[in-house]
Design a protein around this motif. Structure first.
Motif, PDB file in Angstrom:
ATOM      1  N   GLU A 113       0.841  -1.214   0.000  1.00 43.31           N
ATOM      2  CA  GLU A 113       0.000   0.000   0.000  1.00 43.31           C
ATOM      3  C   GLU A 113       0.870   1.256   0.000  1.00 43.31           C
ATOM      4  N   ARG A 114       0.373   2.310  -0.667  1.00 44.39           N
ATOM      5  CA  ARG A 114       1.075   3.599  -0.628  1.00 44.39           C
ATOM      6  C   ARG A 114       0.557   4.379   0.577  1.00 44.39           C
ATOM      7  N   VAL A 115       1.453   4.649   1.511  1.00 40.52           N
ATOM      8  CA  VAL A 115       1.049   5.299   2.762  1.00 40.52           C
ATOM      9  C   VAL A 115       1.882   6.558   2.986  1.00 40.52           C
ATOM     10  N   ALA A 116       1.216   7.674   3.286  1.00 43.77           N
ATOM     11  CA  ALA A 116       1.933   8.899   3.656  1.00 43.77           C
ATOM     12  C   ALA A 116       1.964   9.006   5.171  1.00 43.77           C
ATOM     13  N   ASP A 117       3.166   9.220   5.721  1.00 41.51           N
ATOM     14  CA  ASP A 117       3.309   9.481   7.157  1.00 41.51           C
ATOM     15  C   ASP A 117       3.607  10.973   7.289  1.00 41.51           C
ATOM     16  N   LEU A 118       2.592  11.746   7.679  1.00 39.38           N
ATOM     17  CA  LEU A 118       2.733  13.206   7.734  1.00 39.38           C
ATOM     18  C   LEU A 118       3.153  13.622   9.137  1.00 39.38           C
ATOM     19  N   CYS A 119       4.109  14.523   9.231  1.00 39.29           N
ATOM     20  CA  CYS A 119       4.693  14.923  10.527  1.00 39.29           C
ATOM     21  C   CYS A 119       5.375  13.682  11.114  1.00 39.29           C
ATOM     22  N   ALA A 120       6.347  13.181  10.393  1.00 37.79           N
ATOM     23  CA  ALA A 120       6.844  11.812  10.599  1.00 37.79           C
ATOM     24  C   ALA A 120       8.028  11.693  11.550  1.00 37.79           C
ATOM     25  N   ALA A 121       8.804  12.751  11.695  1.00 40.35           N
ATOM     26  CA  ALA A 121      10.071  12.616  12.430  1.00 40.35           C
ATOM     27  C   ALA A 121       9.847  12.622  13.950  1.00 40.35           C
ATOM     28  N   PRO A 122      10.639  11.835  14.713  1.00 43.70           N
ATOM     29  CA  PRO A 122      11.838  11.069  14.323  1.00 43.70           C
ATOM     30  C   PRO A 122      11.563   9.681  13.758  1.00 43.70           C
ATOM     31  N   GLY A 123      10.297   9.310  13.530  1.00 38.99           N
ATOM     32  CA  GLY A 123      10.066   8.158  12.674  1.00 38.99           C
ATOM     33  C   GLY A 123       9.584   6.877  13.325  1.00 38.99           C
ATOM     34  N   GLY A 124       9.139   6.920  14.573  1.00 40.50           N
ATOM     35  CA  GLY A 124       8.634   5.696  15.215  1.00 40.50           C
ATOM     36  C   GLY A 124       7.522   5.059  14.386  1.00 40.50           C
ATOM     37  N   LYS A 125       6.614   5.902  13.902  1.00 38.89           N
ATOM     38  CA  LYS A 125       5.464   5.358  13.162  1.00 38.89           C
ATOM     39  C   LYS A 125       5.869   5.012  11.732  1.00 38.89           C
ATOM     40  N   THR A 126       6.803   5.783  11.146  1.00 37.76           N
ATOM     41  CA  THR A 126       7.317   5.442   9.811  1.00 37.76           C
ATOM     42  C   THR A 126       7.870   4.020   9.830  1.00 37.76           C
ATOM     43  N   MET A 127       8.626   3.690  10.881  1.00 41.05           N
ATOM     44  CA  MET A 127       9.245   2.364  10.942  1.00 41.05           C
ATOM     45  C   MET A 127       8.183   1.270  11.079  1.00 41.05           C
ATOM     46  N   GLN A 128       7.122   1.539  11.851  1.00 44.27           N
ATOM     47  CA  GLN A 128       6.049   0.534  11.955  1.00 44.27           C
ATOM     48  C   GLN A 128       5.401   0.293  10.591  1.00 44.27           C
ATOM     49  N   LEU A 129       5.130   1.401   9.861  1.00 48.25           N
ATOM     50  CA  LEU A 129       4.460   1.292   8.557  1.00 48.25           C
ATOM     51  C   LEU A 129       5.362   0.546   7.570  1.00 48.25           C
ATOM     52  N   ALA A 130       6.655   0.899   7.560  1.00 52.84           N
ATOM     53  CA  ALA A 130       7.594   0.260   6.639  1.00 52.84           C
ATOM     54  C   ALA A 130       7.772  -1.219   6.995  1.00 52.84           C
ATOM     55  N   ALA A 131       7.820  -1.519   8.298  1.00 51.21           N
ATOM     56  CA  ALA A 131       8.000  -2.918   8.722  1.00 51.21           C
ATOM     57  C   ALA A 131       6.804  -3.769   8.311  1.00 51.21           C
ATOM     58  N   ALA A 132       5.624  -3.143   8.155  1.00 48.46           N
ATOM     59  CA  ALA A 132       4.429  -3.888   7.726  1.00 48.46           C
ATOM     60  C   ALA A 132       4.424  -4.105   6.215  1.00 48.46           C
ATOM     61  N   GLY A 133       5.392  -3.534   5.516  1.00 48.72           N
ATOM     62  CA  GLY A 133       5.507  -3.770   4.074  1.00 48.72           C
ATOM     63  C   GLY A 133       4.891  -2.680   3.217  1.00 48.72           C
ATOM     64  N   ALA A 134       4.451  -1.571   3.846  1.00 43.18           N
ATOM     65  CA  ALA A 134       3.870  -0.475   3.056  1.00 43.18           C
ATOM     66  C   ALA A 134       4.985   0.298   2.348  1.00 43.18           C
ATOM     67  N   GLN A 135       4.585   0.974   1.249  1.00 46.52           N
ATOM     68  CA  GLN A 135       5.514   1.906   0.567  1.00 46.52           C
ATOM     69  C   GLN A 135       5.295   3.262   1.206  1.00 46.52           C
ATOM     70  N   VAL A 136       6.214   3.669   2.058  1.00 44.57           N
ATOM     71  CA  VAL A 136       5.960   4.833   2.912  1.00 44.57           C
ATOM     72  C   VAL A 136       6.630   6.088   2.367  1.00 44.57           C
ATOM     73  N   THR A 137       5.870   7.201   2.354  1.00 47.43           N
ATOM     74  CA  THR A 137       6.457   8.518   2.115  1.00 47.43           C
ATOM     75  C   THR A 137       6.378   9.267   3.443  1.00 47.43           C
ATOM     76  N   ALA A 138       7.544   9.574   4.016  1.00 47.27           N
ATOM     77  CA  ALA A 138       7.601  10.235   5.327  1.00 47.27           C
ATOM     78  C   ALA A 138       7.886  11.722   5.117  1.00 47.27           C
ATOM     79  N   VAL A 139       6.985  12.580   5.599  1.00 45.29           N
ATOM     80  CA  VAL A 139       7.122  14.022   5.372  1.00 45.29           C
ATOM     81  C   VAL A 139       7.236  14.742   6.716  1.00 45.29           C
ATOM     82  N   ASP A 140       8.210  15.636   6.810  1.00 43.38           N
ATOM     83  CA  ASP A 140       8.328  16.466   8.020  1.00 43.38           C
ATOM     84  C   ASP A 140       8.994  17.782   7.629  1.00 43.38           C
ATOM     85  N   VAL A 141       8.631  18.844   8.350  1.00 43.71           N
ATOM     86  CA  VAL A 141       9.156  20.169   8.018  1.00 43.71           C
ATOM     87  C   VAL A 141      10.550  20.385   8.603  1.00 43.71           C
TER      88      VAL A 141
END
Ligand SMILES: C[S@@+](CC[C@H](N)C(=O)[O-])C[C@H]1O[C@@H](n2cnc3c(N)ncnc32)[C@H](O)[C@@H]1O
Length: 432
Positions: free
Chosen positions: A243-271
Motif C-alpha cells: 500500500e502507498r502510505v503517507a506518514d505526515l509529521c513523521a520525524a523522528p520516525g517511530g510510526k514510519t518504521m512501523q508502517l515500513a516494517a508492515a511492508g507499506a511503501q511509505v512517504t515520510a514528510v516532516d518540516v
C-alpha cells in the motif's frame, strides 16, 4: 569563582559535576522557560562537557527533581522564612529529590548541596542555610515524603482535564506523571530482544533507566524505542503490504518504521530537517526503507493520492508529561490555540491526499480534547464524505472509545506502568 576541578565529569567521583549540570538544566526550564530536550542538546551547555555516565546522571537528577518539585517545596516550606534565590532553592529541591525520590544517602547529597551553594560567590552566605535545612529535611523518614500530596498539574491544564475526565481521573493521571515512564520497545519481527514484559499490544516493556544502546538487538536494529500508546496509531491504520502510505509529521520516525516494517511503501514528510536526520538514522539502524521528504505538509502536493495517511499532528504534548516533567513548567495555555488551528489545516490537507475509500489516522500525544475528540468531530462536520470507523487492534480496549476515536490516558494499564496520553481516530473517505 574558582573553576571547579571536576567540571568535565571525567573522574567526577563526588558527583558534583553531574549535580551542577542538573542544576543548570533545572534552571533552564524554571528560570528561562526552555524545554529540557533543548537544554540537553545545547552544545554550549554544562551537560555537553560531561562523559556519557555524567550526562545520564545529570539528566536523571533533573528529571527526578522536576517531577518532585511540588513535594520538595512542601517539605521545605516550614523551614524557610522567605523564598531563597532560585539557585539556592533549586539546590535544596535537587538534594531532597535525590534523597527521598531516588534513595540517595543523605550525607553525600547534603555535602554536595553545601559545596554547590558555596560555589555561588555572592550567595555563599546561604551555604549555612542549605546545610541546616537539608540536615533536618533529608533526615525525615521515607513515609513522610510518601504521604506528601502528589503534585498538581498547572491550573490551565488541570481545569479542562477535570471537565473532560473528572477529578479522580486527573488525580490518577497526576500520580502516573509522578511515577515516570518505563522503557518501551516496538519489536516488529524476529531477532535478538532483551528480557521484558509483553504488553497486550505486543510492546516489550523494560524498567526505566535501562541503557538502550547496550541492549541485545540494538546494533542489529531488531526494535526501536516507542511508548506503548504511540505504537497504537500505526496499528489502527493497519497498513497492508504494497500500500502507498503517507506518514505526515513523521520525524523522528517511530510510526514510519512501523508502517515500513508492515511492508507499506511509505512517504515520510516532516518540516524539520534536524528531526528528519534522526528519522534517517533510525531507518538506517533498523534496515527499513521509506521515501523521505522535507516539506511543510500545508504546501506539499503529492503526485498521486495515497491508500492511507497517518497524521501525527504537532500538539501540546501534554500526554507525555510522565517522560517530560518539564512540560508543565514551559508550556503556556496560549500555545494551544495556534496548535489547534494548525491541526485543523493539517487534517484538511491529509484528507485531500486520500484516494476514494482511503483511510486516515489522525493522532496527537495530547490530553486535551480540543486537540483530540473535538478536532476530529469538527473535521467530520467539515467533510461530509468522511466517516469514523472502528478498528480491531490487540490491546485497544473498547472502553477507551471517546467521541469518534479512542482516548488513551497515562493512568491506563496502571498496574503495568501506564502509557502516554494519546488521541487516535480512524477515518475513511467515501467511495473506492
Ligand atoms: C508529534 S511529532 C511527530 C512524531 C513522529 N510521528 C513519530 O512517531 O516519531 C510532530 C512533528 O510534526 C512536525 N511538523 C510540525 N508542523 C509541520 C508541518 N507544517 N509540516 C510538516 N511537519 C510538521 C514537527 O517537525 C514534528 O517532527
Amino acid at each position: 569563582m574558582a573553576a571547579p576541578k571536576d567540571r568535565r565529569g571525567g573522574g567526577d567521583t563526588s558527583g558534583l559535576a553531574a549535580r551542577r549540570a542538573a542544576l543548570a538544566l533545572i534552571s533552564a526550564v524554571l528560570e528561562e522557560g526552555r524545554l529540557l530536550s533543548d537544554a540537553l542538546a545545547d552544545p554550549r551547555g554544562m551537560v555537553a562537557a560531561l562523559d556519557g555516565q555524567g550526562r545520564a546522571r545529570a539528566q536523571r537528577l533533573a528529571l527526578t527533581t522536576l517531577r518532585n518539585i511540588g513535594r520538595a517545596d512542601r517539605m521545605l516550606g516550614p523551614h524557610l522564612r522567605k523564598r531563597p534565590p532560585p539557585a539556592i532553592h533549586n539546590i535544596l529541591r535537587l538534594a531532597l529529590a535525590e534523597v527521598h525520590a531516588e534513595g540517595a544517602a543523605p550525607h553525600g547529597a547534603v555535602d554536595a548541596a553545601v559545596s554547590l551553594a558555596r560555589e555561588g560567590g555572592g550567595a555563599a552566605a546561604l551555604a549555612g542555610l542549605v546545610n541546616a535545612v537539608l540536615r533536618k529535611t533529608t533526615a525525615a523518614p521515607p513515609e513522610v515524603w510518601q504521604k506528601l500530596p502528589v503534585p498538581d498539574l498547572p491550573k490551565w491544564l488541570r481545569r479542562p482535564l477535570i471537565a473532560a475526565y473528572g477529578k479522580p481521573a486527573v488525580e490518577a493521571i497526576e500520580a502516573a506523571h509522578l511515577a515516570g515512564a518505563p522503557l518501551d520497545l516496538t519489536v516488529p519481527g524476529d531477532g535478538p530482544v532483551p528480557e521484558g514484559e509483553r504488553l497486550p499490544n505486543g510492546t516489550l516493556r523494560l524498567a526505566a533507566g535501562t541503557q538502550v544502546t547496550a541492549l541485545p538487538g540494538y546494533a542489529e536494529g531488531t526494535w526501536w524505542v516507542q511508548d506503548a500508546a504511540a505504537a497504537f496509531p500505526a496499528m489502527v491504520l493497519a497498513p497492508q503490504p504494497g500500500e502507498r502510505v503517507a506518514d505526515l509529521c513523521a520525524a523522528p520516525g517511530g510510526k514510519t518504521m512501523q508502517l515500513a516494517a508492515a511492508g507499506a511503501q511509505v512517504t515520510a514528510v516532516d518540516v524539520s530537517e534536524a528531526r528528519l536526520a534522526r528519522l534517517r538514522e533510525n531507518l538506517s539502524r533498523t534496515g527499513l526503507e521509506a521515501e523521505i521528504l522535507a516539506a511543510d505538509v500545508l504546501d506539499w502536493v503529492p503526485a498521486a493520492p495515497f491508500d492511507a495517511v497517518l497524521l501525527d499532528a504537532p500538539c501540546s504534548a501534554t500526554g507525555t508529561i510522565r517522560r517530560h516533567p518539564d512540560l508543565p513548567f514551559v508550556k503556556r495555555p496560549e500555545d494551544v490555540g495556534s496548535l489547534t488551528r494548525l491541526q485543523a489545516q493539517l487534517i484538511d490537507r491529509a484528507i485531500a491526499m486520500l484516494r476514494p475509500g482511503g483511510r486516515l489516522v489522525y493522532c496527537t500525544c495530547s490530553l486535551l480534547p480540543e486537540e483530540g475528540e473535538d478536532q476530529v468531530t469538527a473535521a467530520l462536520a467539515r467533510h461530509r464524505g468522511l466517516r469514523a470507523v472502528d478498528a480491531d487492534v490487540p490491546g485497544l480496549a473498547p472502553e477507551w472509545r471517546s467521541g469518534p476515536g479512542w482516548r488513551l490516558r497515562p493512568d491506563y494499564w496502571a498496574g503495568q506502568g501506564g502509557m502516554d496520553g494519546f488521541y487516535i481516530a480512524l477515518l475513511v473517505r467515501d467511495g473506492g
